[in-house]
Design an enzyme around this catalytic site. Structure first.
Site, PDB file in Angstrom:
ATOM      1  N   TRP A 181      30.687  45.649  36.463  1.00  0.00           N
ATOM      2  CA  TRP A 181      31.818  45.322  36.625  1.00  0.00           C
ATOM      3  C   TRP A 181      32.733  45.152  35.200  1.00  0.00           C
ATOM      4  O   TRP A 181      32.108  44.655  34.120  1.00  0.00           O
ATOM      5  CB  TRP A 181      32.103  43.721  37.174  1.00  0.00           C
ATOM      6  CG  TRP A 181      33.547  43.311  36.986  1.00  0.00           C
ATOM      7  CD1 TRP A 181      34.480  43.791  37.904  1.00  0.00           C
ATOM      8  CD2 TRP A 181      34.041  42.274  36.051  1.00  0.00           C
ATOM      9  NE1 TRP A 181      35.364  43.031  37.537  1.00  0.00           N
ATOM     10  CE2 TRP A 181      35.429  42.103  36.431  1.00  0.00           C
ATOM     11  CE3 TRP A 181      33.471  41.880  35.074  1.00  0.00           C
ATOM     12  CZ2 TRP A 181      36.234  41.477  35.801  1.00  0.00           C
ATOM     13  CZ3 TRP A 181      34.362  40.793  34.376  1.00  0.00           C
ATOM     14  CH2 TRP A 181      35.714  40.778  34.762  1.00  0.00           C
ATOM     15  N   GLU A 222      31.456  47.381  41.078  1.00  0.00           N
ATOM     16  CA  GLU A 222      32.192  45.945  41.610  1.00  0.00           C
ATOM     17  C   GLU A 222      33.615  46.104  41.476  1.00  0.00           C
ATOM     18  O   GLU A 222      34.165  46.457  40.313  1.00  0.00           O
ATOM     19  CB  GLU A 222      31.844  44.561  41.085  1.00  0.00           C
ATOM     20  CG  GLU A 222      32.438  43.410  41.781  1.00  0.00           C
ATOM     21  CD  GLU A 222      32.012  42.156  40.906  1.00  0.00           C
ATOM     22  OE1 GLU A 222      31.520  42.150  39.811  1.00  0.00           O
ATOM     23  OE2 GLU A 222      32.387  41.029  41.569  1.00  0.00           O
ATOM     24  N   LYS A 224      37.833  45.248  41.992  1.00  0.00           N
ATOM     25  CA  LYS A 224      38.607  44.057  41.708  1.00  0.00           C
ATOM     26  C   LYS A 224      40.063  44.339  42.081  1.00  0.00           C
ATOM     27  O   LYS A 224      40.447  45.625  41.997  1.00  0.00           O
ATOM     28  CB  LYS A 224      38.321  43.393  40.362  1.00  0.00           C
ATOM     29  CG  LYS A 224      38.897  42.163  40.289  1.00  0.00           C
ATOM     30  CD  LYS A 224      38.344  41.343  39.114  1.00  0.00           C
ATOM     31  CE  LYS A 224      39.208  40.030  38.935  1.00  0.00           C
ATOM     32  NZ  LYS A 224      38.596  39.058  37.865  1.00  0.00           N
ATOM     33  N   ASP A 256      32.859  41.243  46.055  1.00  0.00           N
ATOM     34  CA  ASP A 256      32.931  40.087  45.870  1.00  0.00           C
ATOM     35  C   ASP A 256      34.125  39.660  46.476  1.00  0.00           C
ATOM     36  O   ASP A 256      35.082  40.249  46.645  1.00  0.00           O
ATOM     37  CB  ASP A 256      33.384  39.905  44.026  1.00  0.00           C
ATOM     38  CG  ASP A 256      33.691  38.600  43.692  1.00  0.00           C
ATOM     39  OD1 ASP A 256      34.197  38.034  44.268  1.00  0.00           O
ATOM     40  OD2 ASP A 256      33.183  38.158  42.737  1.00  0.00           O
ATOM     41  N   HIS A 259      38.016  39.254  45.553  1.00  0.00           N
ATOM     42  CA  HIS A 259      38.458  40.519  44.668  1.00  0.00           C
ATOM     43  C   HIS A 259      39.287  41.453  45.848  1.00  0.00           C
ATOM     44  O   HIS A 259      39.597  42.519  45.551  1.00  0.00           O
ATOM     45  CB  HIS A 259      37.287  41.415  44.047  1.00  0.00           C
ATOM     46  CG  HIS A 259      36.781  40.688  42.981  1.00  0.00           C
ATOM     47  ND1 HIS A 259      35.918  41.407  41.994  1.00  0.00           N
ATOM     48  CD2 HIS A 259      36.987  39.502  42.546  1.00  0.00           C
ATOM     49  CE1 HIS A 259      35.744  40.665  41.044  1.00  0.00           C
ATOM     50  NE2 HIS A 259      36.200  39.215  41.379  1.00  0.00           N
ATOM     51  N   HIS A 283      29.061  39.620  46.089  1.00  0.00           N
ATOM     52  CA  HIS A 283      29.061  38.270  45.349  1.00  0.00           C
ATOM     53  C   HIS A 283      29.744  37.482  46.240  1.00  0.00           C
ATOM     54  O   HIS A 283      30.929  37.543  46.784  1.00  0.00           O
ATOM     55  CB  HIS A 283      30.005  38.485  43.914  1.00  0.00           C
ATOM     56  CG  HIS A 283      29.299  39.216  42.948  1.00  0.00           C
ATOM     57  ND1 HIS A 283      29.978  39.546  41.483  1.00  0.00           N
ATOM     58  CD2 HIS A 283      27.893  39.459  42.467  1.00  0.00           C
ATOM     59  CE1 HIS A 283      29.088  39.735  40.879  1.00  0.00           C
ATOM     60  NE2 HIS A 283      27.691  39.857  41.355  1.00  0.00           N
ATOM     61  N   ASP A 291      41.540  34.933  42.660  1.00  0.00           N
ATOM     62  CA  ASP A 291      40.064  34.956  42.412  1.00  0.00           C
ATOM     63  C   ASP A 291      39.573  33.731  41.739  1.00  0.00           C
ATOM     64  O   ASP A 291      39.231  33.921  40.482  1.00  0.00           O
ATOM     65  CB  ASP A 291      39.579  36.223  41.624  1.00  0.00           C
ATOM     66  CG  ASP A 291      38.183  36.476  41.400  1.00  0.00           C
ATOM     67  OD1 ASP A 291      37.456  36.050  42.317  1.00  0.00           O
ATOM     68  OD2 ASP A 291      37.642  37.329  40.333  1.00  0.00           O
ATOM     69  N   ASP A 293      37.152  31.489  41.884  1.00  0.00           N
ATOM     70  CA  ASP A 293      35.747  31.043  41.547  1.00  0.00           C
ATOM     71  C   ASP A 293      35.475  29.692  41.820  1.00  0.00           C
ATOM     72  O   ASP A 293      34.601  29.196  40.703  1.00  0.00           O
ATOM     73  CB  ASP A 293      35.341  31.893  40.334  1.00  0.00           C
ATOM     74  CG  ASP A 293      35.233  33.379  40.454  1.00  0.00           C
ATOM     75  OD1 ASP A 293      34.443  33.877  41.160  1.00  0.00           O
ATOM     76  OD2 ASP A 293      35.725  34.186  39.528  1.00  0.00           O
ATOM     77  N   ASP A 323      28.686  33.941  42.814  1.00  0.00           N
ATOM     78  CA  ASP A 323      29.219  34.211  41.813  1.00  0.00           C
ATOM     79  C   ASP A 323      30.562  33.561  41.501  1.00  0.00           C
ATOM     80  O   ASP A 323      31.538  33.501  42.243  1.00  0.00           O
ATOM     81  CB  ASP A 323      29.578  35.738  41.718  1.00  0.00           C
ATOM     82  CG  ASP A 323      30.754  35.920  40.413  1.00  0.00           C
ATOM     83  OD1 ASP A 323      30.634  35.169  39.600  1.00  0.00           O
ATOM     84  OD2 ASP A 323      31.312  37.035  40.376  1.00  0.00           O
TER      85      ASP A 323
HETATM   86  C1  RNT Z   1      34.673  38.942  37.608  1.00  0.00           C
HETATM   87  C2  RNT Z   1      33.533  39.499  38.622  1.00  0.00           C
HETATM   88  C3  RNT Z   1      32.295  39.243  37.949  1.00  0.00           C
HETATM   89  C4  RNT Z   1      31.914  38.154  37.053  1.00  0.00           C
HETATM   90  C5  RNT Z   1      30.659  37.994  36.589  1.00  0.00           C
HETATM   91  C6  RNT Z   1      30.574  36.882  35.425  1.00  0.00           C
HETATM   92  O1  RNT Z   1      35.922  38.773  38.378  1.00  0.00           O
HETATM   93  O2  RNT Z   1      33.665  38.672  39.866  1.00  0.00           O
HETATM   94  O3  RNT Z   1      31.248  39.686  38.993  1.00  0.00           O
HETATM   95  O4  RNT Z   1      32.253  37.043  37.775  1.00  0.00           O
HETATM   96  O5  RNT Z   1      30.171  39.286  36.098  1.00  0.00           O
HETATM   97 ZN    ZN Z   2      31.785  39.226  40.968  1.00  0.00          ZN
END
Ligand code: RNT
Ligand code: ZN
Length: 416
Positions: A181, A222, A224, A256, A259, A283, A291, A293, A323
């Protein structure tokens, strides 16, 4: 009769075997991300977190050293049922005194302590090259930079990470998922959208030209939508990464669930990708408005994602990794809630009357399908969950937080 025995009977009326569900769940690895413990900092730099990702909050007691981080992970794992894997980022390299090397020169030996940690606990390891929080990011770009020097540095980093992933797999005997990523992109409208993507494509191809055993290393890409300060354009967009994975044998798409655009759901994308890819990676996070998290909870979309993996009979085709990163609450508690929530979601998914629902759908009986899926929502899930925790020898729902309070008082609060 115990609550579990009572509940088991109720599920049996729906043709659901709770013992079988528990036996299955115990064997399914979920990767625990090392970066929740220290706000995605790592051990190889003093600079800020960059790449369009951000942690917010300043809760005391964050892990400052590999020893503290590993101790915190042990605490989390002692509070969570199920099989675990550890997910390490390259910036978590552990250097001997004076032994620092930059990311393009990383070697397996810099991760030996992680291997020892995993092996002692009978776990596998996943890995991630770290394409952020580093001075070699130029104008927000790494693998898609127009500057050959920058791009080559990061290609070398990617190749080093393939070698380290192979080492992880060989040492642990468990395949290593290696996720690529980058936060590459632009804050404002670019003049050239395809150029960076062509460079990104070539760079990932070069990384994957490093020899590795496909049964041992599972490279992923990955996607985004956008990041903080990178709002207008992301090189590794959904279409880019999905197409890349589709066109490169042995490369997996990684979704993810933070994303995508807000009304898109990864639960619906899982069965779509499973029609084409032998294996996919996830993720698991909780986005609030972006995003963000946030800590994964036992909420609707989390449940739906787990249901799709189970309904598609794809537990052996989906690599599951957490994640998220929240620095505003006790980090060990944040980790624990997230891992327990995903375990709950998987258990809940295994306890659905899925066969019955498929039958009703195929018979065009949508009236009864709705009624059955609603009935499933009030089944005595909590009793099965408590029993699973007991079988796995971890504290029950109303007990584990006492352990956090103790750990905070005795360990985390002593970290200046
Ligand atoms: C970032 C991605 C990625 C990170 C990690 C730390 O938006 O989700 O996967 O969160 O690699
Ligand atoms: Zn991620």
């Amino acid at each position: 009769m115990s609550r579990y025995e009572e509940a088991k009977k109720i599920y049996a009326q729906y043709g659901i075997d709770t013992d079988a569900a528990i036996e299955l769940l115990r064997t399914q690895p979920v990767a625990l991300h090392c970066w929740q413990g220290d706000d995605v900092t790592g051990f190889d730099h003093d600079g800020p977190l960059t790449g369009g990702i951000q942690t917010t909050g300043n809760y005391p007691g964050k892990a400052r050293t590999p020893e503290e981080l590993m101790a915190d992970m042990d605490k989390v794992m002692s509070l969570c049922p199920g099989k675990k894997k550890i997910n390490v980022h390259a910036c978590y390299a552990i250097f001997e005194e004076g032994g620092f090397v930059d990311r393009d020169k990383l070697e397996p030996k810099h991760f030996k302590k992680w291997v020892d940690f995993a092996k002692e606990r009978g776990m596998g390891l996943d890995f991630n090259p770290t394409f952020f929080s580093h001075p070699m990011m130029k104008d927000g770009l790494t693998l898609s930079s127009p500057d050959d020097k920058i791009r080559n540095f990061w290609i070398e980093h990617g190749k080093a990470c393939i070698r380290i992933s192979q080492y992880f797999a060989e040492e642990t005997g468990v395949p290593c998922v290696m996720n690529i990523w980058t936060g590459d992109g632009f804050k404002d409208i670019p003049g050239d959208r395809m150029g960076p993507r062509m460079r990104y494509k070539d760079a990932i191809e070069q990384i994957l030209s490093e020899p590795f055993d496909k049964s041992k290393v599972k490279p992923c890409v990955e996607s985004k939508v956008f990041g903080i300060g990178v709002e207008a354009y992301t090189t590794g967009s959904a279409e880019f990464t999905l197409s890349f994975a589709a066109m490169h044998d042995g490369c997996l798409p990684l979704m993810d669930n933070g994303h995508y655009h807000p009304t898109e759901v990864v639960s619906d994308k899982i069965p779509a990708l499973l029609c084409f890819f032998p294996e996919i990676a996830l993720h698991i996070t909780r986005p609030i408005r972006w995003d963000s998290d946030h800590v994964v909870l036992f909420d609707d979309e989390t449940k739906e994602m787990a249901k799709e993996i189970v309904r598609c009979d794809a537990l052996d085709r989906v690599y599951m990794a957490l994640d998220y990163f929240d620095a505003s609450i006790n980090r060990v508690s944040a980790w624990t809630v997230g891992l327990r929530s995903w375990q709950k979601a998987l258990l809940n998914a295994m306890l659905q009357p899925s066969a019955k629902m498929t039958e009703l759908q195929n018979a065009g009986n949508f009236t009864e399908l709705m009624a059955v899926s609603e009935a499933a929502k009030t089944l005595p899930f909590g009793d099965i969950w408590d029993h699973y925790c007991e079988v796995e020898n971890v504290p029950a729902e109303n007990v584990w937080f006492e352990e956090i309070k103790k750990y905070e008082a005795e360990v985390q609060s002593k970290r200046a």
